[in-house]
Design a protein around this motif. Structure first.
Motif, PDB file in Angstrom:
ATOM      1  N   THR A  57       0.828  -1.268   0.062  1.00 32.84           N
ATOM      2  CA  THR A  57      -0.103  -0.028   0.078  1.00 32.84           C
ATOM      3  C   THR A  57       0.747   1.266   0.084  1.00 32.84           C
ATOM      4  OG1 THR A  57      -0.056   0.063   2.412  1.00 32.84           O
ATOM      5  CG2 THR A  57      -1.991  -1.118   1.326  1.00 32.84           C
ATOM      6  N   SER A  58       1.946   1.467   0.432  1.00 40.06           N
ATOM      7  CA  SER A  58       2.773   2.507   0.884  1.00 40.06           C
ATOM      8  C   SER A  58       3.860   2.762  -0.191  1.00 40.06           C
ATOM      9  CB  SER A  58       3.346   2.367   2.093  1.00 40.06           C
ATOM     10  OG  SER A  58       4.648   1.600   2.060  1.00 40.06           O
ATOM     11  N   GLY A  59       4.377   1.844  -1.077  1.00 40.00           N
ATOM     12  CA  GLY A  59       5.437   2.399  -2.058  1.00 40.00           C
ATOM     13  C   GLY A  59       6.710   2.190  -1.418  1.00 40.00           C
ATOM     14  N   MET A  60       6.775   1.807  -0.074  1.00 43.90           N
ATOM     15  CA  MET A  60       8.008   1.801   0.667  1.00 43.90           C
ATOM     16  C   MET A  60       8.644   0.195   0.795  1.00 43.90           C
ATOM     17  SD  MET A  60       8.323   4.923   1.352  1.00 43.90           S
ATOM     18  CE  MET A  60       7.493   6.500   1.785  1.00 43.90           C
ATOM     19  N   LEU A  61       9.901   0.336   0.908  1.00 43.01           N
ATOM     20  CA  LEU A  61      10.829  -0.682   1.277  1.00 43.01           C
ATOM     21  C   LEU A  61      11.405  -0.660   2.820  1.00 43.01           C
ATOM     22  CD1 LEU A  61      11.954  -3.746   0.717  1.00 43.01           C
ATOM     23  CD2 LEU A  61      13.716  -2.685  -0.182  1.00 43.01           C
ATOM     24  N   SER A  62      11.062  -1.269   3.914  1.00 45.33           N
ATOM     25  CA  SER A  62      11.535  -0.917   5.221  1.00 45.33           C
ATOM     26  C   SER A  62      12.600  -1.963   5.401  1.00 45.33           C
ATOM     27  CB  SER A  62      10.259  -1.270   6.067  1.00 45.33           C
ATOM     28  OG  SER A  62       9.326  -0.227   6.033  1.00 45.33           O
ATOM     29  N   ILE A  63      13.599  -1.404   5.863  1.00 45.86           N
ATOM     30  CA  ILE A  63      14.887  -2.117   6.237  1.00 45.86           C
ATOM     31  C   ILE A  63      15.041  -2.122   7.619  1.00 45.86           C
ATOM     32  CG2 ILE A  63      17.163  -2.853   5.601  1.00 45.86           C
ATOM     33  CD1 ILE A  63      16.647  -1.697   3.037  1.00 45.86           C
ATOM     34  N   PHE A  64      15.324  -3.381   8.517  1.00 43.11           N
ATOM     35  CA  PHE A  64      15.655  -3.148   9.785  1.00 43.11           C
ATOM     36  C   PHE A  64      17.147  -3.964  10.041  1.00 43.11           C
ATOM     37  CE2 PHE A  64      11.227  -3.277   9.510  1.00 43.11           C
ATOM     38  CZ  PHE A  64      10.681  -2.369  10.612  1.00 43.11           C
ATOM     39  N   ASN A  65      17.923  -3.238  10.635  1.00 44.40           N
ATOM     40  CA  ASN A  65      19.212  -3.885  11.156  1.00 44.40           C
ATOM     41  C   ASN A  65      19.114  -4.419  12.739  1.00 44.40           C
ATOM     42  OD1 ASN A  65      21.852  -4.001  11.984  1.00 44.40           O
ATOM     43  ND2 ASN A  65      22.529  -2.993  10.422  1.00 44.40           N
ATOM     44  N   PRO A  81       8.972   3.517  -6.923  1.00 47.92           N
ATOM     45  CA  PRO A  81       8.340   4.257  -7.736  1.00 47.92           C
ATOM     46  C   PRO A  81       6.881   3.300  -7.972  1.00 47.92           C
ATOM     47  CG  PRO A  81       9.971   3.039  -8.923  1.00 47.92           C
ATOM     48  CD  PRO A  81      10.251   2.977  -7.468  1.00 47.92           C
ATOM     49  N   TYR A  82       6.538   2.596  -7.200  1.00 48.49           N
ATOM     50  CA  TYR A  82       5.332   1.594  -7.400  1.00 48.49           C
ATOM     51  C   TYR A  82       4.600   1.368  -6.071  1.00 48.49           C
ATOM     52  CZ  TYR A  82       8.973  -1.707  -6.723  1.00 48.49           C
ATOM     53  OH  TYR A  82      10.230  -2.524  -6.433  1.00 48.49           O
ATOM     54  N   MET A  83       3.349   1.406  -5.882  1.00 52.89           N
ATOM     55  CA  MET A  83       2.858   1.150  -4.568  1.00 52.89           C
ATOM     56  C   MET A  83       2.595  -0.215  -4.118  1.00 52.89           C
ATOM     57  SD  MET A  83       2.403   4.399  -3.683  1.00 52.89           S
ATOM     58  CE  MET A  83       1.596   4.257  -2.224  1.00 52.89           C
ATOM     59  N   ASP A  84       2.429  -1.014  -4.776  1.00 50.99           N
ATOM     60  CA  ASP A  84       1.925  -2.375  -4.379  1.00 50.99           C
ATOM     61  C   ASP A  84       2.978  -3.373  -4.611  1.00 50.99           C
ATOM     62  OD1 ASP A  84       0.508  -4.809  -3.936  1.00 50.99           O
ATOM     63  OD2 ASP A  84      -1.149  -4.344  -5.298  1.00 50.99           O
TER      64      ASP A  84
END
Length: 347
Positions: A57-65, A81-84
């Motif tokens: 839904t957000s167009g984000m990639l979350s990275i946790f260290n 550059p894409y939401m889904d």
């Protein structure tokens, strides 16, 4: 690899066929399968300690260290550059992410991941042909990524991949709705959607395009509807998710569960005769403390003794200690990830 070959022989014994060990390019398997190789030169701060979470839904990639502690990871969020998006895989040899871009119905490559700073916009460096309609889970194996196409009947699409080129490899019709897959050596495990079934395809590595017949299928007792899976061959541990209500989208945000099966190979072979892995052969995480409502994907780390969950109903990344027994356990870490849809790790 010995575990894989022995397990394949056991299943073949059940199906009354001969078991013959086939040669495998060990360097290729070690380099790609299950993200085994960590040889790419990258920042030490991000090497082998990262958890990657897609969003639909957000167009984000979350990275946790999680290098310092599972309970207090650092975090960065990258724009796409894409939401889904759904299935996400990390290629340590190329410091690249392969992600199922559902907006454009294509697998994409995102490069130089370790160099990206919080807030950066990632532009795909490669995009594959649009050969799936409803892309869901995925897995990286050898120099390929297999993507689930959750249509009726279900389909798998395999691509040759690197950070610059993604090309169509093979397409398989599996005959049932499928949500997620895990490739282990030459074999493949698949989730049958809208069911409690786990499906095994022996020697998937050599399968040609076309109809793909499964070797064995078993149900998981007590599981309502499974979506995500991960398997660790070193400890012979399978983890499955249960999203709860199977009538369309789950109606409850708290009816999810995790199922952990140790000594999985022997239990699966036994279940192949009865058709079910019973409750006594499972460890279950479920209850009001878990924050599990719609756990759509899972990754396990035996080194860190942890389970990482993309929880869609709560829209979170959840991290659990690997349990020794069933229970209503709270996660050791819980963080908001809007639209959380898939999770992978690089360790």
């Amino acid at each position: 690899m010995k575990t894989i070959q022995l397990f394949a022989c056991g299943v073949l014994a059940f199906t009354l066929t001969n078991c013959q060990t086939e040669s495998v390019d060990s360097s290729m398997i070690d380099g790609y399968n299950s993200k085994a190789s960590k040889s790419y030169e990258m920042d030490e701060a991000m090497k082998g300690h990262s958890v990657y979470v897609s969003s639909n839904t957000s167009g984000m990639l979350s990275i946790f260290n999680v290098q310092e502690a599972l309970e207090m990871p650092s975090m960065k969020v990258l724009s796409l550059p894409y939401m889904d998006a759904d299935g996400v895989e990390y290629d340590a040899n190329r410091d690249a992410i392969y992600q199922v871009n559902r907006s454009d119905k294509a697998l994409v490559a995102l490069s130089n991941i370790s160099e990206a700073m919080n807030g950066d916009v990632l532009i795909p460096t490669a995009m594959g042909p649009s050969t799936f309609e409803n892309g869901r889970g995925s897995d990286l194996y050898n120099n390929k990524v297999v993507v689930v196409d959750d249509v009726t009947p279900g389909k798998l699409v395999s691509y040759h991949v690197n950070e610059e080129v993604i090309s169509d490899f093979r397409q398989y019709h599996v005959g049932f709705e499928v949500w997620d897959v895990h490739v282990n050596g030459k074999d493949l495990w698949a989730i049958e959607d809208v069911s409690s079934n786990l499906v095994y395809f022996e020697n998937f590595h050599n399968a040609k395009s076309g109809d793909l017949m499964y070797t064995a299928k078993v149900a998981i007792e007590g599981l309502v509807r499974t979506h995500g899976l991960d398997y660790d061959a070193g400890t012979d541990t399978m983890v499955l998710t249960d999203i709860g209500s199977a009538s369309g989208m789950p109606t409850s945000a708290s009816d999810g569960a995790l199922i952990i099966i140790h000594d999985f190979s022997a239990k699966f072979m036994t279940a192949a005769e009865s058709g079910m892995i019973g409750l006594d052969d499972q460890i279950r995480i479920e209850g009001d403390l878990t924050e599990l409502g719609n756990p759509v994907d899972v990754a396990i780390s035996t080194d860190k003794h942890a389970i990482f969950v993309a929880e869609r109903a709560q829209q979170k990344l959840l991290i659990f200690d690997m349990p020794m027994s069933s229970g209503n356990y709270a996660p050791v870490y819980s963080s908001s990830v809007p639209g959380a849809s898939s999770v992978t790790i690089d360790f």
